[in-house]
Each structure stands twice: as structure tokens, then as C-alpha cells.
Design a protein around this motif. Structure first.
Motif, PDB file in Angstrom:
ATOM      1  N   LYS A   1       0.856  -1.184   0.000  1.00 14.28           N
ATOM      2  CA  LYS A   1       0.000   0.000   0.000  1.00 14.28           C
ATOM      3  C   LYS A   1       0.894   1.235   0.000  1.00 14.28           C
ATOM      4  O   LYS A   1       1.831   1.321   0.784  1.00 14.28           O
ATOM      5  CB  LYS A   1      -0.903   0.007   1.226  1.00 14.28           C
ATOM      6  CG  LYS A   1      -1.717   1.262   1.367  1.00 14.28           C
ATOM      7  CD  LYS A   1      -3.185   0.966   1.262  1.00 14.28           C
ATOM      8  CE  LYS A   1      -4.033   2.184   1.520  1.00 14.28           C
ATOM      9  NZ  LYS A   1      -4.449   2.838   0.303  1.00 14.28           N
ATOM     10  N   VAL A   2       0.594   2.173  -0.881  1.00 13.98           N
ATOM     11  CA  VAL A   2       1.344   3.426  -0.963  1.00 13.98           C
ATOM     12  C   VAL A   2       0.456   4.540  -0.443  1.00 13.98           C
ATOM     13  O   VAL A   2      -0.627   4.789  -0.987  1.00 13.98           O
ATOM     14  CB  VAL A   2       1.801   3.710  -2.420  1.00 13.98           C
ATOM     15  CG1 VAL A   2       2.539   5.026  -2.492  1.00 13.98           C
ATOM     16  CG2 VAL A   2       2.666   2.572  -2.942  1.00 13.98           C
ATOM     17  N   LYS A   3       0.900   5.207   0.596  1.00 17.27           N
ATOM     18  CA  LYS A   3       0.120   6.271   1.230  1.00 17.27           C
ATOM     19  C   LYS A   3       0.002   7.493   0.321  1.00 17.27           C
ATOM     20  O   LYS A   3      -1.063   8.078   0.168  1.00 17.27           O
ATOM     21  CB  LYS A   3       0.774   6.673   2.558  1.00 17.27           C
ATOM     22  CG  LYS A   3       0.071   7.830   3.273  1.00 17.27           C
ATOM     23  CD  LYS A   3       0.877   8.330   4.447  1.00 17.27           C
ATOM     24  CE  LYS A   3       1.931   9.257   3.937  1.00 17.27           C
ATOM     25  NZ  LYS A   3       2.336  10.382   4.675  1.00 17.27           N
ATOM     26  N   GLU A   4       1.113   7.871  -0.301  1.00 17.69           N
ATOM     27  CA  GLU A   4       1.133   9.064  -1.135  1.00 17.69           C
ATOM     28  C   GLU A   4       0.395   8.825  -2.454  1.00 17.69           C
ATOM     29  O   GLU A   4       0.232   7.699  -2.898  1.00 17.69           O
ATOM     30  CB  GLU A   4       2.582   9.474  -1.467  1.00 17.69           C
ATOM     31  CG  GLU A   4       3.408   9.852  -0.264  1.00 17.69           C
ATOM     32  CD  GLU A   4       4.138   8.670   0.365  1.00 17.69           C
ATOM     33  OE1 GLU A   4       4.963   8.890   1.251  1.00 17.69           O
ATOM     34  OE2 GLU A   4       3.858   7.520  -0.028  1.00 17.69           O
TER      35      GLU A   4
ATOM     36  N   VAL B   1      -2.268  18.082  -7.915  1.00 14.51           N
ATOM     37  CA  VAL B   1      -1.027  17.650  -7.252  1.00 14.51           C
ATOM     38  C   VAL B   1      -0.820  18.445  -5.973  1.00 14.51           C
ATOM     39  O   VAL B   1      -0.465  17.876  -4.932  1.00 14.51           O
ATOM     40  CB  VAL B   1       0.187  17.781  -8.202  1.00 14.51           C
ATOM     41  CG1 VAL B   1       1.489  17.500  -7.464  1.00 14.51           C
ATOM     42  CG2 VAL B   1       0.038  16.873  -9.408  1.00 14.51           C
ATOM     43  N   ARG B   2      -1.073  19.743  -6.022  1.00 12.80           N
ATOM     44  CA  ARG B   2      -0.915  20.599  -4.833  1.00 12.80           C
ATOM     45  C   ARG B   2      -1.851  20.127  -3.706  1.00 12.80           C
ATOM     46  O   ARG B   2      -1.448  20.027  -2.549  1.00 12.80           O
ATOM     47  CB  ARG B   2      -1.197  22.055  -5.217  1.00 12.80           C
ATOM     48  CG  ARG B   2      -0.799  23.061  -4.171  1.00 12.80           C
ATOM     49  CD  ARG B   2      -0.885  24.492  -4.676  1.00 12.80           C
ATOM     50  NE  ARG B   2       0.298  24.769  -5.481  1.00 12.80           N
ATOM     51  CZ  ARG B   2       0.294  25.327  -6.681  1.00 12.80           C
ATOM     52  NH1 ARG B   2      -0.847  25.696  -7.237  1.00 12.80           N
ATOM     53  NH2 ARG B   2       1.406  25.553  -7.325  1.00 12.80           N
ATOM     54  N   HIS B   3      -3.084  19.819  -4.063  1.00 15.47           N
ATOM     55  CA  HIS B   3      -4.062  19.343  -3.073  1.00 15.47           C
ATOM     56  C   HIS B   3      -3.629  17.994  -2.500  1.00 15.47           C
ATOM     57  O   HIS B   3      -3.679  17.775  -1.281  1.00 15.47           O
ATOM     58  CB  HIS B   3      -5.447  19.248  -3.730  1.00 15.47           C
ATOM     59  CG  HIS B   3      -6.527  18.849  -2.779  1.00 15.47           C
ATOM     60  ND1 HIS B   3      -7.007  19.700  -1.806  1.00 15.47           N
ATOM     61  CD2 HIS B   3      -7.206  17.683  -2.638  1.00 15.47           C
ATOM     62  CE1 HIS B   3      -7.940  19.071  -1.105  1.00 15.47           C
ATOM     63  NE2 HIS B   3      -8.080  17.842  -1.597  1.00 15.47           N
ATOM     64  N   ALA B   4      -3.204  17.084  -3.372  1.00 14.91           N
ATOM     65  CA  ALA B   4      -2.747  15.760  -2.922  1.00 14.91           C
ATOM     66  C   ALA B   4      -1.526  15.882  -2.016  1.00 14.91           C
ATOM     67  O   ALA B   4      -1.417  15.175  -1.009  1.00 14.91           O
ATOM     68  CB  ALA B   4      -2.421  14.877  -4.123  1.00 14.91           C
ATOM     69  N   GLN B   5      -0.609  16.792  -2.360  1.00 13.74           N
ATOM     70  CA  GLN B   5       0.595  16.996  -1.551  1.00 13.74           C
ATOM     71  C   GLN B   5       0.215  17.469  -0.147  1.00 13.74           C
ATOM     72  O   GLN B   5       0.778  17.006   0.839  1.00 13.74           O
ATOM     73  CB  GLN B   5       1.535  18.003  -2.245  1.00 13.74           C
ATOM     74  CG  GLN B   5       2.740  18.418  -1.444  1.00 13.74           C
ATOM     75  CD  GLN B   5       3.728  17.280  -1.195  1.00 13.74           C
ATOM     76  OE1 GLN B   5       3.495  16.129  -1.535  1.00 13.74           O
ATOM     77  NE2 GLN B   5       4.835  17.615  -0.586  1.00 13.74           N
TER      78      GLN B   5
ATOM     79  N   ARG C   1      -1.926  14.104   1.464  1.00 11.50           N
ATOM     80  CA  ARG C   1      -1.327  12.770   1.622  1.00 11.50           C
ATOM     81  C   ARG C   1       0.136  12.680   1.231  1.00 11.50           C
ATOM     82  O   ARG C   1       0.785  11.678   1.487  1.00 11.50           O
ATOM     83  CB  ARG C   1      -2.097  11.767   0.754  1.00 11.50           C
ATOM     84  CG  ARG C   1      -3.502  11.552   1.219  1.00 11.50           C
ATOM     85  CD  ARG C   1      -4.307  10.657   0.319  1.00 11.50           C
ATOM     86  NE  ARG C   1      -3.663   9.464  -0.116  1.00 11.50           N
ATOM     87  CZ  ARG C   1      -4.135   8.684  -1.092  1.00 11.50           C
ATOM     88  NH1 ARG C   1      -5.244   8.997  -1.713  1.00 11.50           N
ATOM     89  NH2 ARG C   1      -3.495   7.596  -1.449  1.00 11.50           N
ATOM     90  N   GLY C   2       0.634  13.690   0.545  1.00  8.60           N
ATOM     91  CA  GLY C   2       1.979  13.618  -0.013  1.00  8.60           C
ATOM     92  C   GLY C   2       1.912  13.099  -1.440  1.00  8.60           C
ATOM     93  O   GLY C   2       0.929  12.487  -1.845  1.00  8.60           O
ATOM     94  N   VAL C   3       2.971  13.351  -2.199  1.00  8.83           N
ATOM     95  CA  VAL C   3       3.006  13.004  -3.619  1.00  8.83           C
ATOM     96  C   VAL C   3       4.340  12.358  -3.958  1.00  8.83           C
ATOM     97  O   VAL C   3       5.388  12.775  -3.460  1.00  8.83           O
ATOM     98  CB  VAL C   3       2.789  14.262  -4.494  1.00  8.83           C
ATOM     99  CG1 VAL C   3       3.138  14.013  -5.948  1.00  8.83           C
ATOM    100  CG2 VAL C   3       1.360  14.764  -4.381  1.00  8.83           C
TER     101      VAL C   3
END
Length: 189
Positions: free
Chosen positions: A2-5, A42-46, A49-51
Motif C-alpha cells: 500500500k502506498v500512502k502518497e 497535485v498541490r491538493h494531494a501533496q 497525503r503527499g506526492v
């Protein structure tokens, strides 16, 4: 695994391959003309959760990586060696994450890096010359193998020192990897 980012990839074939390999969410750039809406995703995901930026090991992939990294600081980076990203069919000369094995993708995602703006230099240009990474007959081959071992991607001679510094590769890590490169060369002889 499982990848969190959230993983940034170039297209739907990359997403399909990632989803076959690991449990992860992706954002697709749909080419190297990265639009404002993709940057905002990408900004929202960062922020949430991180990217991890995981693009193809070619010029367009490098361009996408640079655009996103400049627009959204703090992203992590995963690199796939060029030889792991080649299409298996000799008639199909494509290069991309969609052609990589599950093992290669997992290895790349386990070796993610965070870029650093700190400008300390543990390794110097003279070290690269002494190691035969710049200006030698086998320099390109050595740089490619070093990039694979350190998981920093392929670079030319000018980019190598910058990449080693950005990823805060220590002198010890560099020397261990170079030792392996030279040992492999000797075994091939």
C-alpha cells in the motif's frame, strides 16, 4: 504493498500498471504540457497525503518531473532505470513505466527520495572525475549504473553532481555504489 502518497504518472497505461502492482492512487498528467488543473490536483494531494512523482525515464518524463517539482515543492521522487522501462517486444521500441515489471516498480517506489534545497557538498566534481564518471571512455555506462544503484535516475555529466547533492547522497553511499560499479566492470572483463 500500500502506498500512502498519491503517485503522479504520465498516463492511463501507467496508472493501470501501478494498480496491477501496488495499492495506490494516481494523478495522470496526460502528457508533458502539464496544465493548471493537474498542478492544482497535485498541490491538493501533496497537502493531504503527499506526492510521489514517478514519470518515464526519458526527456518528457524529466520535463514533467521538473514542472511539477517547481510548482509543488516537497514532492517525493521515484526513478525507474531505462532498461527496466523498455518494451519487451523488440518491434515496439517504446519506453515507459507501463512496460516495467512489478518487481521494478515496487523497487522504485520503495526507494523514493525527497529533494533538498540545502546546498552542502559532500561529493565534489573532482570525485566524479576520479571515479571515471566524467570525461572517460566508460563514463556514460558508469553514470547509468550508479544512477540505478542509488535510485536517482540517469544523468549526464553536468547533472550528476547536482542530482547527488539534491538527493543528499553521502560520500559513503557514493563510494559503496562506485565500488559495486567497478566490481561489476571487473567481473565482466
Amino acid at each position: 504493498m500500500k502506498v500512502k502518497e498519491v503517485i503522479v504518472v504520465e498516463g492511463r497505461d501507467d496508472t493501470a500498471k501501478i494498480n496491477q502492482t501496488v495499492d495506490a492512487d494516481t494523478i495522470e498528467t496526460n502528457g508533458s504540457a502539464v496544465g493548471k488543473s493537474v498542478i492544482e490536483q497535485v498541490r491538493h494531494a501533496q497537502a493531504k497525503r503527499g506526492v510521489i512523482i514517478f514519470t518515464d525515464p526519458d526527456y518528457p518524463g524529466s520535463r514533467i518531473r521538473h514542472i511539477i517539482d517547481q510548482a509543488v515543492p516537497g514532492c517525493k521522487h521515484a526513478f525507474l532505470p531505462r532498461d527496466e522501462a523498455l518494451a519487451k517486444n523488440p518491434d515496439h521500441k517504446s519506453l515507459g513505466i507501463e512496460h516495467a515489471s512489478a518487481q521494478a516498480i515496487k523497487h522504485a517506489l520503495q526507494g523514493v527520495y525527497s529533494l533538498s534545497d540545502e546546498s552542502y557538498y559532500e561529493i565534489e566534481r573532482e570525485d566524479l572525475i576520479a571515479a571515471g564518471l566524467i570525461g572517460g571512455a566508460n563514463s556514460r555506462t558508469r553514470r547509468e549504473r550508479l544512477g540505478e544503484l542509488l535510485q536517482i535516475g540517469h544523468t549526464n555529466g553536468k547533472q550528476l553532481l547536482k542530482r547527488l547533492t539534491m538527493f543528499q547522497i553521502t560520500r559513503n553511499q557514493f563510494e559503496e555504489a562506485m565500488s559495486q560499479v567497478l566490481q561489476e566492470e571487473n567481473n565482466d572483463c
